[in-house]
Design a protein around this motif. Structure first.
Motif, PDB file in Angstrom:
ATOM      1  N   HIS A   1      58.328  95.031  53.724  1.00  0.00           N
ATOM      2  CA  HIS A   1      59.283  94.218  52.988  1.00  0.00           C
ATOM      3  C   HIS A   1      59.963  93.257  53.953  1.00  0.00           C
ATOM      4  CE1 HIS A   1      59.700  97.726  49.896  1.00  0.00           C
ATOM      5  NE2 HIS A   1      58.581  97.027  49.744  1.00  0.00           N
ATOM      6  N   CYS A   2      60.497  92.184  53.413  1.00  0.00           N
ATOM      7  CA  CYS A   2      61.195  91.200  54.250  1.00  0.00           C
ATOM      8  C   CYS A   2      62.430  91.846  54.880  1.00  0.00           C
ATOM      9  CB  CYS A   2      61.581  89.991  53.415  1.00  0.00           C
ATOM     10  SG  CYS A   2      62.401  88.695  54.375  1.00  0.00           S
ATOM     11  N   GLY A   3      62.669  91.488  56.146  1.00  0.00           N
ATOM     12  CA  GLY A   3      63.790  92.076  56.874  1.00  0.00           C
ATOM     13  C   GLY A   3      65.131  91.471  56.533  1.00  0.00           C
ATOM     14  N   ARG A   4      65.164  90.396  55.754  1.00  0.00           N
ATOM     15  CA  ARG A   4      66.441  89.767  55.382  1.00  0.00           C
ATOM     16  C   ARG A   4      66.960  90.423  54.104  1.00  0.00           C
ATOM     17  NH1 ARG A   4      63.366  85.331  57.161  1.00  0.00           N
ATOM     18  NH2 ARG A   4      64.271  84.302  58.989  1.00  0.00           N
ATOM     19  N   ARG A   5      67.933  91.265  54.263  1.00  0.00           N
ATOM     20  CA  ARG A   5      68.506  91.960  53.120  1.00  0.00           C
ATOM     21  C   ARG A   5      69.331  90.993  52.279  1.00  0.00           C
ATOM     22  NH1 ARG A   5      65.574  96.548  52.669  1.00  0.00           N
ATOM     23  NH2 ARG A   5      65.470  97.647  54.690  1.00  0.00           N
ATOM     24  N   GLY A   6      69.068  90.938  50.975  1.00  0.00           N
ATOM     25  CA  GLY A   6      69.856  90.110  50.079  1.00  0.00           C
ATOM     26  C   GLY A   6      69.306  88.712  49.896  1.00  0.00           C
ATOM     27  N   SER A   7      68.651  88.155  50.934  1.00  0.00           N
ATOM     28  CA  SER A   7      68.106  86.793  50.824  1.00  0.00           C
ATOM     29  C   SER A   7      66.737  86.747  51.479  1.00  0.00           C
ATOM     30  CB  SER A   7      69.052  85.784  51.464  1.00  0.00           C
ATOM     31  OG  SER A   7      69.265  86.113  52.823  1.00  0.00           O
ATOM     32  N   PRO A   8      65.745  87.416  50.882  1.00  0.00           N
ATOM     33  CA  PRO A   8      64.412  87.428  51.500  1.00  0.00           C
ATOM     34  C   PRO A   8      63.786  86.047  51.472  1.00  0.00           C
ATOM     35  CG  PRO A   8      64.332  88.397  49.303  1.00  0.00           C
ATOM     36  CD  PRO A   8      65.776  88.151  49.601  1.00  0.00           C
ATOM     37  N   CYS A   9      62.875  85.839  52.409  1.00  0.00           N
ATOM     38  CA  CYS A   9      62.200  84.547  52.476  1.00  0.00           C
ATOM     39  C   CYS A   9      61.184  84.438  51.347  1.00  0.00           C
ATOM     40  CB  CYS A   9      61.531  84.374  53.832  1.00  0.00           C
ATOM     41  SG  CYS A   9      60.363  85.679  54.240  1.00  0.00           S
ATOM     42  N   ASP A  10      60.712  83.229  51.115  1.00  0.00           N
ATOM     43  CA  ASP A  10      59.813  82.983  49.989  1.00  0.00           C
ATOM     44  C   ASP A  10      58.424  83.560  50.219  1.00  0.00           C
ATOM     45  OD1 ASP A  10      61.878  81.644  48.778  1.00  0.00           O
ATOM     46  OD2 ASP A  10      61.260  79.678  49.555  1.00  0.00           O
ATOM     47  N   HIS A  11      57.949  83.531  51.445  1.00  0.00           N
ATOM     48  CA  HIS A  11      56.567  83.912  51.704  1.00  0.00           C
ATOM     49  C   HIS A  11      56.393  85.419  51.831  1.00  0.00           C
ATOM     50  CE1 HIS A  11      55.735  79.662  52.339  1.00  0.00           C
ATOM     51  NE2 HIS A  11      56.790  79.620  53.126  1.00  0.00           N
ATOM     52  N   GLY A  12      57.363  86.109  52.369  1.00  0.00           N
ATOM     53  CA  GLY A  12      57.231  87.543  52.567  1.00  0.00           C
ATOM     54  C   GLY A  12      56.399  87.871  53.792  1.00  0.00           C
ATOM     55  N   PRO A  13      56.411  89.139  54.217  1.00  0.00           N
ATOM     56  CA  PRO A  13      55.659  89.524  55.416  1.00  0.00           C
ATOM     57  C   PRO A  13      54.163  89.620  55.135  1.00  0.00           C
ATOM     58  CG  PRO A  13      56.721  91.437  54.457  1.00  0.00           C
ATOM     59  CD  PRO A  13      57.164  90.264  53.638  1.00  0.00           C
ATOM     60  N   THR A  14      53.396  89.565  56.236  1.00  0.00           N
ATOM     61  CA  THR A  14      51.950  89.732  56.132  1.00  0.00           C
ATOM     62  C   THR A  14      51.604  91.207  56.049  1.00  0.00           C
ATOM     63  OG1 THR A  14      51.703  89.752  58.528  1.00  0.00           O
ATOM     64  CG2 THR A  14      51.592  87.611  57.432  1.00  0.00           C
ATOM     65  N   LEU A  15      50.315  91.509  55.878  1.00  0.00           N
ATOM     66  CA  LEU A  15      49.886  92.896  55.732  1.00  0.00           C
ATOM     67  C   LEU A  15      50.060  93.698  57.015  1.00  0.00           C
ATOM     68  CD1 LEU A  15      46.650  92.428  53.589  1.00  0.00           C
ATOM     69  CD2 LEU A  15      48.925  93.111  52.812  1.00  0.00           C
ATOM     70  N   ASN A  16      50.029  92.997  58.159  1.00  0.00           N
ATOM     71  CA  ASN A  16      50.193  93.722  59.426  1.00  0.00           C
ATOM     72  C   ASN A  16      51.633  93.750  59.914  1.00  0.00           C
ATOM     73  OD1 ASN A  16      50.440  91.071  60.047  1.00  0.00           O
ATOM     74  ND2 ASN A  16      48.853  91.030  61.642  1.00  0.00           N
ATOM     75  N   GLY A  17      52.577  93.320  59.079  1.00  0.00           N
ATOM     76  CA  GLY A  17      53.988  93.439  59.419  1.00  0.00           C
ATOM     77  C   GLY A  17      54.605  92.250  60.104  1.00  0.00           C
ATOM     78  N   GLN A  18      53.930  91.109  60.147  1.00  0.00           N
ATOM     79  CA  GLN A  18      54.490  89.912  60.762  1.00  0.00           C
ATOM     80  C   GLN A  18      55.233  89.096  59.720  1.00  0.00           C
ATOM     81  OE1 GLN A  18      51.516  87.666  62.801  1.00  0.00           O
ATOM     82  NE2 GLN A  18      51.070  89.275  64.302  1.00  0.00           N
ATOM     83  N   CYS A  19      56.314  88.422  60.177  1.00  0.00           N
ATOM     84  CA  CYS A  19      57.103  87.592  59.284  1.00  0.00           C
ATOM     85  C   CYS A  19      56.305  86.353  58.901  1.00  0.00           C
ATOM     86  CB  CYS A  19      58.424  87.209  59.949  1.00  0.00           C
ATOM     87  SG  CYS A  19      59.503  86.198  58.897  1.00  0.00           S
ATOM     88  N   GLY A  20      56.404  85.935  57.637  1.00  0.00           N
ATOM     89  CA  GLY A  20      55.675  84.767  57.182  1.00  0.00           C
ATOM     90  C   GLY A  20      56.379  83.466  57.446  1.00  0.00           C
ATOM     91  N   ASP A  21      57.596  83.516  57.985  1.00  0.00           N
ATOM     92  CA  ASP A  21      58.342  82.289  58.278  1.00  0.00           C
ATOM     93  C   ASP A  21      58.353  82.079  59.788  1.00  0.00           C
ATOM     94  OD1 ASP A  21      59.965  80.126  58.379  1.00  0.00           O
ATOM     95  OD2 ASP A  21      61.720  81.060  57.449  1.00  0.00           O
ATOM     96  N   PRO A  22      57.487  81.210  60.335  1.00  0.00           N
ATOM     97  CA  PRO A  22      57.440  81.042  61.794  1.00  0.00           C
ATOM     98  C   PRO A  22      58.666  80.347  62.359  1.00  0.00           C
ATOM     99  CG  PRO A  22      55.995  79.456  60.712  1.00  0.00           C
ATOM    100  CD  PRO A  22      56.496  80.368  59.637  1.00  0.00           C
ATOM    101  N   GLN A  23      59.403  79.592  61.528  1.00  0.00           N
ATOM    102  CA  GLN A  23      60.570  78.879  62.036  1.00  0.00           C
ATOM    103  C   GLN A  23      61.757  79.815  62.243  1.00  0.00           C
ATOM    104  OE1 GLN A  23      60.419  75.779  62.992  1.00  0.00           O
ATOM    105  NE2 GLN A  23      58.289  75.545  62.277  1.00  0.00           N
TER     106      GLN A  23
END
Length: 673
Positions: A23-45
């Motif tokens: 799950h996205c690590g931002r509690r309350g305001s997750p990013c639009d893309h969500g994490p990948t299957l291997n646990g990497q964040c989908g927002d590189p910025q």
């Protein structure tokens, strides 16, 4: 009231799918893309730290429970055969160790045994046992082997790193019972378990290097461009032909070092050090000089200081002033004489004359003490009282320059007609009615009068100046226009003629020149200059005479010409750096490493100029451009390995292996015959 179903729209509904492992690590305001299957964040910025989902967590614990059950069953079926749980052989480095050297013995059936063997819960225990032999410093078990405060400052920037773990087990990276894969199993995935700014390689997403990377602060002034375009063309027979004429790999095979002075700079610059080079440089360092005093003015004021040379130097400075200051109880007399021309005291006040007398007596007293003591005490009288250094014999030897006592004695003989400890107080004349002149043993009494007629040595018969025996008679008179006699022989030995003391000291060392005792350096890295410059740099501005002493040994016109090249030696800077590589960053704490060895000895076409380019900006700390990431990308990331551990060192703190030293008591025990 009937609840309306949520619209089936992923853009407006934050629905957490249970089949997703993270799950996205931002509690309350997750990013639009969500994490990948291997646990990497989908927002590189603006990357975050994704957290495992409830389903993934349940599957993890279920898997462990199944493995634990399987293990217990296998143990029960194996009876006394424990080879099924044998962890494997030791590594070659630890092959001589027993299990208890690294593991605390536990009960076979205890929960602790199961937690260690099957659930890998031995973090603190394993690390502490490793540190018994491997000295990793005070913070060896902490992340990167550095203090938490330093690590927090290092990661305070835009690194987006996870909070550091209090203790890190050595087994996280080092596999002991897997000799086929080596004891060190550090890969990029282990690094990225904490470092969330992830990238695949140095050429894909790696941050840019700092603007001064590859530009260490120098301790030696050297203009490569000016030498190459001007001096090397002017002196072609002395110019180097390649970089390795002046540079070479250091003992660690990682850093490049400058070769010794004798092999690099000496052919062109040895004359300037010895005093035979450009004019304007002093050849000798004035160590002790006697000031010129107006002895007539002192005598008129009934202030008799005894014998004193007519010629002398100006107001004492540097070592001479400190030497006098250390003999006085306070600085009041020196303050009174500040700015006074001691050789002209006709109009001086009584206060100035009295201070001059006390300074002169202190000078004589110090010289007398020096002649009656040893060399360590003499040099100690020239050291600042603010330092109170604990010097060893080697340092005293360097500070003294092996000053011979004969030089001090020669100065005393030349400056003072009698010994420097002479009593300068006027001796009163005896009274006129002193009985000692009227007793029976009076040498001038009538009976014993040597000038009586009978004993008169100047009588006519014994007159040595009579005409017959006159040594200055006309026949023997010496012509006034005769040429001065050349050095005569006395029993076959030619009498010496006067010689310039500075010329005599052309090979270096101490010499006396009328008003001063001087030291002349003629070689590079002169121990006398290095010792005094290093010592005076530690005064921190608390000594009144330190600046002038430092100017004597390290000024722009000082003998030895040291300041022309050495930038790492400054007054009131205790961090004295003499060697060319001494101002580079220390290895601790430093996370980035670079080894010149594999690059310059790889057998490829890579040379020094493949990475280093000259910079024409004279305001930079050195004349080479900084190393950029693009320079490394040309090779790394393609045909050359470019993982994290290629350039980065995990253990940033000091590390060493303890010596397995033997005790001496077996040698001291009586030997059996």
């Amino acid at each position: 009231m009937e609840n309306k179903p949520s619209p089936f729209n992923a853009r407006s509904v934050q629905y957490v799918r249970p089949n997703q492992p993270f799950h996205c690590g931002r509690r309350g305001s997750p990013c639009d893309h969500g994490p990948t299957l291997n646990g990497q964040c989908g927002d590189p910025q603006h990357p975050c730290s994704p957290t495992p989902s409830e389903g993934k967590t349940k599957r993890k614990y279920l898997t462990r429970a199944m493995l634990l059950t399987t293990g217990l069953v296998m143990i029960a079926l194996s009876r006394n055969d424990l080879s099924i749980i044998d962890p494997g052989t030791h590594s070659s480095f630890h092959s001589h160790l027993a299990c208890t050297s690294c593991h605390e013995p536990v009960e076979f059936t205890s929960v602790e045994f199961l937690s260690r063997g099957l659930m890998n819960q031995e973090i603190a225990h394993a690390s502490m046992k490793c540190l018994d032999c491997h000295d990793m410093g005070e913070y060896g078990a902490d992340p990167h082997s550095v203090s938490p405060n330093f690590l927090s400052r290092l990661t305070s920037g835009p690194t987006d790193s996870a909070p550091p773990t209090p203790l890190v087990s050595c087994a996280r990276c080092h596999e002991e019972h897997r000799p086929q894969i080596g004891t060190e199993n550090l890969n990029d995935s282990r690094c990225q378990s904490c470092h969330q700014q992830r990238f695949s390689s140095i050429d894909d997403g790696h941050p840019e290097f700092s603007s001064d990377y590859g530009q260490p602060q120098r301790s030696i002034r050297f203009d490569h461009l000016n030498h190459a375009k001007k001096h090397f063309k002017e002196f072609e027979d002395l110019a180097p032909e390649a970089c390795d004429d002046c540079h070479g790999l250091g003992p660690d095979r990682h850093r490049m070092v400058v070769k010794p002075f004798a092999l690099t700079c000496s052919p062109c610059h040895s004359d300037s050090i010895s005093g035979n080079g450009p004019t304007g440089k002093n050849r000798g360092i004035e160590f002790l000089s006697i000031p010129a005093l107006d002895t007539d003015a002192l005598s008129e004021a009934n202030l008799d200081i005894g014998s004193w040379p007519y010629d002398g130097s100006d107001f004492p400075t540097a070592w001479s002033l400190r030497w006098i200051r250390n003999q006085l109880e306070d600085d009041s007399d020196l303050k009174k004489l500040s700015g006074v021309e001691l050789y002209s005291l006709a109009d001086a006040s009584d206060e100035v004359l009295g201070a001059t007398e006390r300074v002169a007596r202190s000078f004589k007293s110090a010289l007398a003490k020096g002649l009656d003591s040893d060399l360590n005490q003499v040099i100690g009288s020239f050291i600042s009282a603010t330092l109170e250094p604990d010097l060893d014999q080697t340092q005293f030897s360097q500070l003294s320059g092996q000053l011979p006592r004969s030089v001090l004695q020669r100065a005393s003989d030349e400056w003072f007609t009698s010994s420097p400890e002479e009593q300068v107080d006027t001796i009163p004349a005896p009274p006129a009615d002193d009985d000692r002149l009227l007793d029976d043993d009076d040498l001038l009494s009538d009976d014993d009068n040597l000038l009586s007629d009978d004993n008169d040595l100047l009588s006519d018969d014994n007159d040595l100046l009579s005409d017959d025996d006159d040594l200055l008679s006309d026949d023997d008179e010496v012509p006034l226009d005769r040429e001065p006699a050349s050095p005569t022989k006395n029993n076959g030995v030619v009498s010496p003629v006067s010689i310039d003391p500075e010329k005599w000291a052309s090979a270096g060392g101490w010499y006396f020149d009328a008003t001063s005792i001087l030291y002349r350096p003629v070689q590079h890295a002169d121990p006398f200059i290095r010792a005094w410059a290093t010592l005076e740099a530690q005064t921190n501005g608390e000594d009144l005479d330190s600046a002038s002493i430092f100017e004597q040994v390290f000024g722009p016109l000082s003998a030895g010409d040291c300041a022309s090249c050495h930038l790492g030696v400054k007054h009131d800077d205790p961090q004295v750096r003499w060697t060319p590589d001494s101002m580079r960053p220390e290895s601790y704490p430093q996370s980035t490493r670079f080894s010149h060895g594999p690059h310059v000895m790889s057998g490829s076409s890579t040379t020094c100029l493949s990475c280093h380019q000259l910079e024409r900006d004279i305001d930079l700390i050195n004349d080479w451009k900084a190393i950029s990431r693009n320079t490394c990308i040309e090779c790394h990331g393609q045909q050359v390995k470019s993982g994290c551990s290629t350039c980065h060192e995990y253990h940033m703190g000091p590390s060493s292996r303890l010596l397995n030293s033997a005790e001496l008591h077996p040698l001291l025990a009586p030997q059996k015959r």
